[in-house]
Scaffold this motif. Structure first.
Motif, PDB file in Angstrom:
ATOM      1  N   GLU A   1     108.409 -73.094  47.592  1.00 16.01           N
ATOM      2  CA  GLU A   1     107.050 -72.743  47.166  1.00 16.01           C
ATOM      3  C   GLU A   1     107.161 -71.878  45.925  1.00 16.01           C
ATOM      4  OE1 GLU A   1     104.086 -72.179  50.582  1.00 16.01           O
ATOM      5  OE2 GLU A   1     105.965 -71.271  51.260  1.00 16.01           O
ATOM      6  N   ASN A   2     106.386 -72.215  44.921  1.00 15.53           N
ATOM      7  CA  ASN A   2     106.540 -71.583  43.624  1.00 15.53           C
ATOM      8  C   ASN A   2     105.196 -71.139  43.054  1.00 15.53           C
ATOM      9  OD1 ASN A   2     108.747 -73.913  43.928  1.00 15.53           O
ATOM     10  ND2 ASN A   2     109.619 -72.257  42.733  1.00 15.53           N
ATOM     11  N   PRO A   3     105.235 -70.273  42.050  1.00 19.05           N
ATOM     12  CA  PRO A   3     103.985 -69.824  41.430  1.00 19.05           C
ATOM     13  C   PRO A   3     103.199 -70.987  40.817  1.00 19.05           C
ATOM     14  CG  PRO A   3     105.794 -68.394  40.806  1.00 19.05           C
ATOM     15  CD  PRO A   3     106.413 -69.582  41.494  1.00 19.05           C
ATOM     16  N   LEU A   4     101.899 -70.778  40.701  1.00 19.83           N
ATOM     17  CA  LEU A   4     100.983 -71.758  40.110  1.00 19.83           C
ATOM     18  C   LEU A   4     100.530 -71.280  38.736  1.00 19.83           C
ATOM     19  CD1 LEU A   4      98.739 -72.450  43.230  1.00 19.83           C
ATOM     20  CD2 LEU A   4     100.498 -73.953  42.276  1.00 19.83           C
ATOM     21  N   ASN A   5     100.313 -72.226  37.839  1.00 15.92           N
ATOM     22  CA  ASN A   5      99.773 -71.896  36.524  1.00 15.92           C
ATOM     23  C   ASN A   5      98.268 -72.114  36.489  1.00 15.92           C
ATOM     24  OD1 ASN A   5     102.295 -71.291  35.521  1.00 15.92           O
ATOM     25  ND2 ASN A   5     102.643 -73.345  34.714  1.00 15.92           N
TER      26      ASN A   5
ATOM     27  N   LEU B   1      86.042 -67.013  31.631  1.00 14.47           N
ATOM     28  CA  LEU B   1      86.413 -68.017  30.640  1.00 14.47           C
ATOM     29  C   LEU B   1      86.733 -69.310  31.390  1.00 14.47           C
ATOM     30  CD1 LEU B   1      88.764 -65.749  28.513  1.00 14.47           C
ATOM     31  CD2 LEU B   1      86.632 -66.796  27.693  1.00 14.47           C
ATOM     32  N   PRO B   2      86.499 -70.474  30.767  1.00 18.08           N
ATOM     33  CA  PRO B   2      86.839 -71.718  31.460  1.00 18.08           C
ATOM     34  C   PRO B   2      88.344 -71.793  31.725  1.00 18.08           C
ATOM     35  CG  PRO B   2      86.123 -72.162  29.196  1.00 18.08           C
ATOM     36  CD  PRO B   2      85.875 -70.717  29.459  1.00 18.08           C
ATOM     37  N   ALA B   3      88.733 -72.017  32.965  1.00 17.73           N
ATOM     38  CA  ALA B   3      90.148 -72.046  33.353  1.00 17.73           C
ATOM     39  C   ALA B   3      90.273 -72.622  34.752  1.00 17.73           C
ATOM     40  CB  ALA B   3      90.737 -70.631  33.328  1.00 17.73           C
ATOM     41  N   GLY B   4      91.449 -73.119  35.062  1.00 17.80           N
ATOM     42  CA  GLY B   4      91.698 -73.636  36.403  1.00 17.80           C
ATOM     43  C   GLY B   4      93.162 -73.995  36.574  1.00 17.80           C
ATOM     44  N   PHE B   5      93.520 -74.505  37.740  1.00 17.22           N
ATOM     45  CA  PHE B   5      94.921 -74.797  38.029  1.00 17.22           C
ATOM     46  C   PHE B   5      95.424 -75.972  37.198  1.00 17.22           C
ATOM     47  CE2 PHE B   5      93.783 -72.587  42.026  1.00 17.22           C
ATOM     48  CZ  PHE B   5      94.730 -71.572  41.944  1.00 17.22           C
TER      49      PHE B   5
ATOM     50  N   GLY C   1     101.115 -64.789  42.947  1.00 18.79           N
ATOM     51  CA  GLY C   1     101.971 -65.931  42.648  1.00 18.79           C
ATOM     52  C   GLY C   1     101.393 -66.853  41.592  1.00 18.79           C
ATOM     53  N   GLN C   2     100.875 -66.270  40.505  1.00 22.16           N
ATOM     54  CA  GLN C   2     100.254 -67.086  39.446  1.00 22.16           C
ATOM     55  C   GLN C   2     100.706 -66.632  38.056  1.00 22.16           C
ATOM     56  OE1 GLN C   2      95.991 -66.850  39.983  1.00 22.16           O
ATOM     57  NE2 GLN C   2      96.037 -67.974  41.929  1.00 22.16           N
ATOM     58  N   VAL C   3     100.655 -67.589  37.124  1.00 19.31           N
ATOM     59  CA  VAL C   3     100.793 -67.297  35.697  1.00 19.31           C
ATOM     60  C   VAL C   3      99.557 -67.865  35.004  1.00 19.31           C
ATOM     61  CG1 VAL C   3     102.193 -67.594  33.622  1.00 19.31           C
ATOM     62  CG2 VAL C   3     103.311 -67.460  35.864  1.00 19.31           C
ATOM     63  N   HIS C   4      98.869 -67.034  34.217  1.00 19.95           N
ATOM     64  CA  HIS C   4      97.644 -67.465  33.529  1.00 19.95           C
ATOM     65  C   HIS C   4      97.926 -67.600  32.038  1.00 19.95           C
ATOM     66  CE1 HIS C   4      94.566 -66.428  36.813  1.00 19.95           C
ATOM     67  NE2 HIS C   4      95.759 -66.264  37.350  1.00 19.95           N
ATOM     68  N   LEU C   5      97.572 -68.750  31.470  1.00 21.98           N
ATOM     69  CA  LEU C   5      97.797 -69.002  30.042  1.00 21.98           C
ATOM     70  C   LEU C   5      96.474 -69.393  29.389  1.00 21.98           C
ATOM     71  CD1 LEU C   5     100.309 -70.708  31.784  1.00 21.98           C
ATOM     72  CD2 LEU C   5     101.302 -70.397  29.522  1.00 21.98           C
ATOM     73  N   TYR C   6      96.094 -68.662  28.342  1.00 21.33           N
ATOM     74  CA  TYR C   6      94.843 -68.938  27.625  1.00 21.33           C
ATOM     75  C   TYR C   6      95.100 -69.286  26.166  1.00 21.33           C
ATOM     76  CZ  TYR C   6      91.844 -67.411  31.430  1.00 21.33           C
ATOM     77  OH  TYR C   6      91.194 -67.315  32.628  1.00 21.33           O
TER      78      TYR C   6
ATOM     79  N   ASN D   1     101.598 -79.022  42.080  1.00 16.75           N
ATOM     80  CA  ASN D   1     101.377 -78.509  40.729  1.00 16.75           C
ATOM     81  C   ASN D   1     102.687 -78.370  39.977  1.00 16.75           C
ATOM     82  OD1 ASN D   1      99.211 -77.180  42.726  1.00 16.75           O
ATOM     83  ND2 ASN D   1      98.274 -77.460  40.725  1.00 16.75           N
ATOM     84  N   PRO D   2     102.596 -78.209  38.660  1.00 16.29           N
ATOM     85  CA  PRO D   2     103.817 -78.055  37.856  1.00 16.29           C
ATOM     86  C   PRO D   2     104.606 -76.804  38.253  1.00 16.29           C
ATOM     87  CG  PRO D   2     101.951 -78.618  36.451  1.00 16.29           C
ATOM     88  CD  PRO D   2     101.385 -78.308  37.809  1.00 16.29           C
TER      89      PRO D   2
END
Lengths: 181, 181
Positions: A41-45, A73-77, A115-120, B42-43
């Motif tokens: 199980e790994n982090p989600l972007n 802001l518009p964003a999702g998995f 467990g997330q990474v957010h990229l904008y 997911n990736p």
């Protein structure tokens, strides 16, 4: 971490056990006692954009939980089969129904607690007409001094907007990578 | 995508079906007909470093498949509970047994063909003594004109090294985000 433990093997359905694998791995994994599959199980972007038009940025009022009624802001998995920028563009089209041109990566924020990474990415709007999807109550443009800072849905959104306006004042955009505790 | 389909529900072990969920989602998901759990895939993030000492960079000769015997930068799958930079540091310690100080994010590369995002940080080595783990046959320093360009394990490693040396020549490092088809 907000993830429920894996109970059954995805390959054969047997009840799994959490233990150290035999390959030198140092972390507990859900392992199937029948077919020996190791489940990772790994982090989600989470990928999104700062859509802007002149001196304004586009925010969406959330129509879904969590934080229904707050601005984001518009964003999702990010999905399999797409790049981070393709995913950010897809979410911007889905949530805001906006027309835009994708620009450079602005923020990369790790949120290990969930467990997330957010990229904008920055996205230059080519129209001020929006057609938001069912996840959004309202999509509208805000000047910097109109941003509802106390009504933003997520810390990552606040940090990204702060970097956007700070870079804009500097006249030079960079990619900002940092962790959110 | 190199992922095998999910066969059984992680919650209850029942055989899943791939279908569209009822919540407006537009992608096929593995859904349990018994407990209705929707399984998302997911990736994955791969995180690593460009460890450098003066004008040299550290490469590791892989002791595991894929690409056993080829040279790589220290990197591996990001784990739950860590940030991208913490994961990159962990992999650098595990694979090279290096001592170093983490620096800024250098590359963010989406590889949608395999459902991955690769993120590399610069890391300044504080020692030229290495103690590589079992995944590495050999860890050694290379000057730019010694890099075994035709013996590198992955395209992402080649692209990251090229950006590292190009930025170094410019005297200014930036974060480079791009997709690899």
């Amino acid at each position: 971490m907000q993830r429920s433990p894996i109970k059954h093997c995805r390959e054969c359905g047997t009840t799994v056990h959490y233990r150290l694998p035999d390959d030198g791995d140092t972390k507990l994994r859900a392992i199937c006692p029948a077919c020996h599959t190791v489940h990772y199980e790994n982090p989600l972007n989470v990928v999104g954009t700062v859509p802007y038009l002149g001196n304004q940025v586009l925010l969406c009022k959330r129509n879904i939980e969590p934080r229904r009624g707050k601005w984001t802001l518009p964003a999702g998995f990010m999905e399999l089969g797409e790049s981070t920028s393709e995913g950010a563009a897809r979410e911007t089209a889905e949530e805001a129904g906006a027309q835009f041109i994708m620009e450079d990566l602005l923020t990369v924020m790790s949120v290990p607690r969930v467990g997330q990474v957010h990229l904008y990415y920055r996205a230059r709007l080519t129209s001020d007409v929006f057609d938001p999807g069912h996840e959004t109550m309202e999509a509208r443009l805000f000047y910097e001094d109109e941003i509802p800072w106390d009504e933003l849905a997520f810390r990552t959104v606040k940090e990204t907007l702060e970097h956007y306006f700070a870079d804009r004042r500097l006249g030079r955009f960079a990619t900002h990578a940092f962790d959110i505790a």
